[in-house]
Design a protein around this motif. Structure first.
Motif, PDB file in Angstrom:
ATOM      1  N   PRO A 128      18.815  26.600  10.721  1.00 14.52           N
ATOM      2  CA  PRO A 128      18.170  27.087   9.482  1.00 14.52           C
ATOM      3  C   PRO A 128      18.127  28.612   9.397  1.00 14.52           C
ATOM      4  N   LYS A 129      18.068  29.281  10.555  1.00 15.02           N
ATOM      5  CA  LYS A 129      17.972  30.751  10.535  1.00 15.02           C
ATOM      6  C   LYS A 129      19.261  31.421  10.035  1.00 15.02           C
ATOM      7  N   TYR A 130      20.327  30.646   9.879  1.00 13.40           N
ATOM      8  CA  TYR A 130      21.574  31.183   9.316  1.00 13.40           C
ATOM      9  C   TYR A 130      21.417  31.495   7.828  1.00 13.40           C
ATOM     10  N   PHE A 131      20.313  31.027   7.224  1.00 10.94           N
ATOM     11  CA  PHE A 131      20.168  31.141   5.769  1.00 10.94           C
ATOM     12  C   PHE A 131      18.919  31.911   5.370  1.00 10.94           C
ATOM     13  N   GLN A 132      19.064  32.569   4.236  1.00  6.90           N
ATOM     14  CA  GLN A 132      17.913  33.238   3.637  1.00  6.90           C
ATOM     15  C   GLN A 132      18.021  33.017   2.122  1.00  6.90           C
ATOM     16  N   PHE A 133      16.993  32.439   1.544  1.00  7.24           N
ATOM     17  CA  PHE A 133      17.032  32.177   0.109  1.00  7.24           C
ATOM     18  C   PHE A 133      16.453  33.350  -0.657  1.00  7.24           C
ATOM     19  N   GLU A 134      17.200  33.777  -1.680  1.00  6.48           N
ATOM     20  CA  GLU A 134      16.766  34.910  -2.504  1.00  6.48           C
ATOM     21  C   GLU A 134      16.011  34.390  -3.728  1.00  6.48           C
ATOM     22  N   ILE A 135      14.836  34.953  -3.919  1.00  7.58           N
ATOM     23  CA  ILE A 135      13.983  34.560  -5.045  1.00  7.58           C
ATOM     24  C   ILE A 135      13.698  35.811  -5.860  1.00  7.58           C
ATOM     25  N   THR A 136      13.942  35.760  -7.180  1.00 12.19           N
ATOM     26  CA  THR A 136      13.745  36.963  -7.988  1.00 12.19           C
ATOM     27  C   THR A 136      12.258  37.255  -8.169  1.00 12.19           C
ATOM     28  N   GLU A 137      12.013  38.523  -8.420  1.00  5.10           N
ATOM     29  CA  GLU A 137      10.646  39.018  -8.590  1.00  5.10           C
ATOM     30  C   GLU A 137       9.886  38.238  -9.672  1.00  5.10           C
ATOM     31  N   THR A 138      10.561  37.922 -10.782  1.00  3.99           N
ATOM     32  CA  THR A 138       9.880  37.241 -11.895  1.00  3.99           C
ATOM     33  C   THR A 138       9.432  35.829 -11.502  1.00  3.99           C
ATOM     34  N   VAL A 139      10.273  35.104 -10.749  1.00  2.00           N
ATOM     35  CA  VAL A 139       9.903  33.740 -10.330  1.00  2.00           C
ATOM     36  C   VAL A 139       8.761  33.781  -9.324  1.00  2.00           C
ATOM     37  N   LEU A 163      12.940  38.681  -1.268  1.00  3.74           N
ATOM     38  CA  LEU A 163      12.525  38.996  -2.638  1.00  3.74           C
ATOM     39  C   LEU A 163      13.637  39.801  -3.297  1.00  3.74           C
ATOM     40  N   ASP A 164      14.217  39.229  -4.365  1.00  3.06           N
ATOM     41  CA  ASP A 164      15.357  39.854  -5.027  1.00  3.06           C
ATOM     42  C   ASP A 164      14.905  40.649  -6.257  1.00  3.06           C
ATOM     43  N   ASP A 165      15.690  41.654  -6.629  1.00  2.00           N
ATOM     44  CA  ASP A 165      15.459  42.437  -7.859  1.00  2.00           C
ATOM     45  C   ASP A 165      14.099  43.120  -7.902  1.00  2.00           C
ATOM     46  N   PHE A 166      13.576  43.537  -6.763  1.00  2.00           N
ATOM     47  CA  PHE A 166      12.256  44.170  -6.768  1.00  2.00           C
ATOM     48  C   PHE A 166      12.304  45.460  -7.589  1.00  2.00           C
ATOM     49  N   VAL A 183      12.329  40.107   3.663  1.00  5.32           N
ATOM     50  CA  VAL A 183      13.216  41.143   3.155  1.00  5.32           C
ATOM     51  C   VAL A 183      12.912  41.415   1.684  1.00  5.32           C
ATOM     52  N   VAL A 184      12.966  42.687   1.298  1.00  6.65           N
ATOM     53  CA  VAL A 184      12.793  43.060  -0.111  1.00  6.65           C
ATOM     54  C   VAL A 184      14.048  43.808  -0.569  1.00  6.65           C
ATOM     55  N   LYS A 185      14.654  43.291  -1.641  1.00  9.04           N
ATOM     56  CA  LYS A 185      15.842  43.935  -2.205  1.00  9.04           C
ATOM     57  C   LYS A 185      15.426  44.798  -3.374  1.00  9.04           C
ATOM     58  N   MET A 186      15.714  46.072  -3.276  1.00  9.14           N
ATOM     59  CA  MET A 186      15.377  47.011  -4.349  1.00  9.14           C
ATOM     60  C   MET A 186      16.399  46.853  -5.472  1.00  9.14           C
ATOM     61  N   ASP A 187      15.935  46.632  -6.685  1.00  8.01           N
ATOM     62  CA  ASP A 187      16.831  46.427  -7.815  1.00  8.01           C
ATOM     63  C   ASP A 187      17.717  47.656  -8.042  1.00  8.01           C
ATOM     64  N   ARG A 188      18.966  47.399  -8.421  1.00 10.72           N
ATOM     65  CA  ARG A 188      19.941  48.488  -8.617  1.00 10.72           C
ATOM     66  C   ARG A 188      19.485  49.501  -9.668  1.00 10.72           C
ATOM     67  N   SER A 189      18.670  49.053 -10.636  1.00  5.88           N
ATOM     68  CA  SER A 189      18.215  49.968 -11.708  1.00  5.88           C
ATOM     69  C   SER A 189      17.394  51.123 -11.140  1.00  5.88           C
ATOM     70  N   LEU A 190      16.736  50.912  -9.996  1.00  7.88           N
ATOM     71  CA  LEU A 190      15.903  51.964  -9.398  1.00  7.88           C
ATOM     72  C   LEU A 190      16.743  53.101  -8.804  1.00  7.88           C
ATOM     73  N   LEU A 191      18.031  52.800  -8.541  1.00 11.51           N
ATOM     74  CA  LEU A 191      18.919  53.831  -7.978  1.00 11.51           C
ATOM     75  C   LEU A 191      19.324  54.883  -9.010  1.00 11.51           C
ATOM     76  N   THR A 192      19.230  54.519 -10.291  1.00 11.43           N
ATOM     77  CA  THR A 192      19.685  55.410 -11.359  1.00 11.43           C
ATOM     78  C   THR A 192      19.043  56.794 -11.244  1.00 11.43           C
ATOM     79  N   GLY A 193      19.884  57.792 -11.087  1.00 10.83           N
ATOM     80  CA  GLY A 193      19.400  59.172 -11.082  1.00 10.83           C
ATOM     81  C   GLY A 193      18.863  59.695  -9.767  1.00 10.83           C
ATOM     82  N   ILE A 194      18.901  58.897  -8.691  1.00  7.60           N
ATOM     83  CA  ILE A 194      18.284  59.399  -7.440  1.00  7.60           C
ATOM     84  C   ILE A 194      18.992  60.627  -6.875  1.00  7.60           C
TER      85      ILE A 194
END
Length: 260
Positions: A128-139, A163-166, A183-194
């Motif tokens: 089971p540790k081979y897997f990680q399920f991604e769940i979006t922030e809204t859900v 946690l996806d799309d944080f 794990v927390v995935k930072m949404d790509r929109s947050l990268l804009t302009g960094i």
């Protein structure tokens, strides 16, 4: 508009055939680990190719599949394909930590669906540790009995959660942080302009610091330039995913990458 309508109708029609004949493919996007300068995990992504129209954009066929109530069925077909691929190439798991697999709201809210996914892992005799399920922030903020049951099932089975799309919406942070994410995935929109906007950079860096202090592993999504990656490294971001390192790859190309 008419062309768009015709295109959508054709995709709708093709989708039923694709489910019946299992015509979907899985591409894998490698995720880079900054600490050791190597790929550490993969994200499994659904792809669908029409014989005449070519590749159908995922947001198009996924949106239609959701409306047609086919998404849970497609998810199971795809997850079975991922398990089969890992079983055939289990040596890869010595190099990578896990494979991330996206779960849609309808899959997470469907009673009993979590158990079907866990059974597929058992069926293929995989850890089971081979897997990680991604769940979006809204859900993650939609607290319901079936969602909480699914999260509990995955945790008890030893499957990790990401946690996806944080940062993509206005989620209730308390609700999100009550869930057992590693794990927390930072949404790509947050990268804009960094790289050119100091405020954007300070904001991104602050979130990374706060989340890491709380014990989360941080993945930066959507990195495309050397300047972005340089900053993300400086800020101590754990993992980076994006076209700068690799596009999503079909199985054969992915295996070639890991044999290097």
């Amino acid at each position: 508009i008419l062309e768009g309508f015709r295109y959508e109708k054709e995709v709708e029609h093709f989708l039923k055939t694709a489910v019946d004949k299992d015509l979907f493919e899985v591409y894998y996007q490698p995720v880079f680990w900054t600490k050791e300068d190597r790929y550490i995990t993969l994200e499994a992504l659904s792809r669908l190719k029409h014989p005449c129209m070519g590749m159908i954009p995922p947001d198009v066929f996924i949106g239609i599949a959701e409306r047609q109530g086919l998404i849970a069925q497609i998810g199971l077909l795809q997850f079975r394909r991922v398990c089969r691929f890992i079983k055939e190439n289990e040596y890869m798991m010595k190099q990578i930590k896990n494979v991330k697999f996206n779960l849609s709201p309808s899959e997470l809210l469907k009673p009993g669906h979590s158990q079907l996914l866990i059974n597929i892992v058992k069926e293929h005799e995989l850890l089971p540790k081979y897997f990680q399920f991604e769940i979006t922030e809204t859900v993650a903020t939609e607290y319901s009995e079936s969602f909480c049951k699914a999260v509990e099932d995955f945790t008890n089975a030893g499957i990790g959660l990401c946690l996806d799309d944080f940062g993509s919406g206005y989620a209730n942070l308390n609700a999100v942080l009550r869930l057992p994410f590693d794990v927390v995935k930072m949404d790509r929109s947050l990268l804009t302009g960094i790289t050119c906007d100091e405020q954007a950079a300070v904001f991104y860096h602050s979130i990374v610091t706060v989340m890491q202090n709380m014990g989360y592993i941080i993945v930066a999504e959507g990195a495309e330039t050397e300047e972005e990656v340089k900053l993300l490294r400086e800020w101590g971001v754990d993992m980076v995913q994006g076209y700068y390192f690799s596009r999503p790859l079909p199985e054969t190309e992915l295996l070639r990458l890991f044999m290097l």
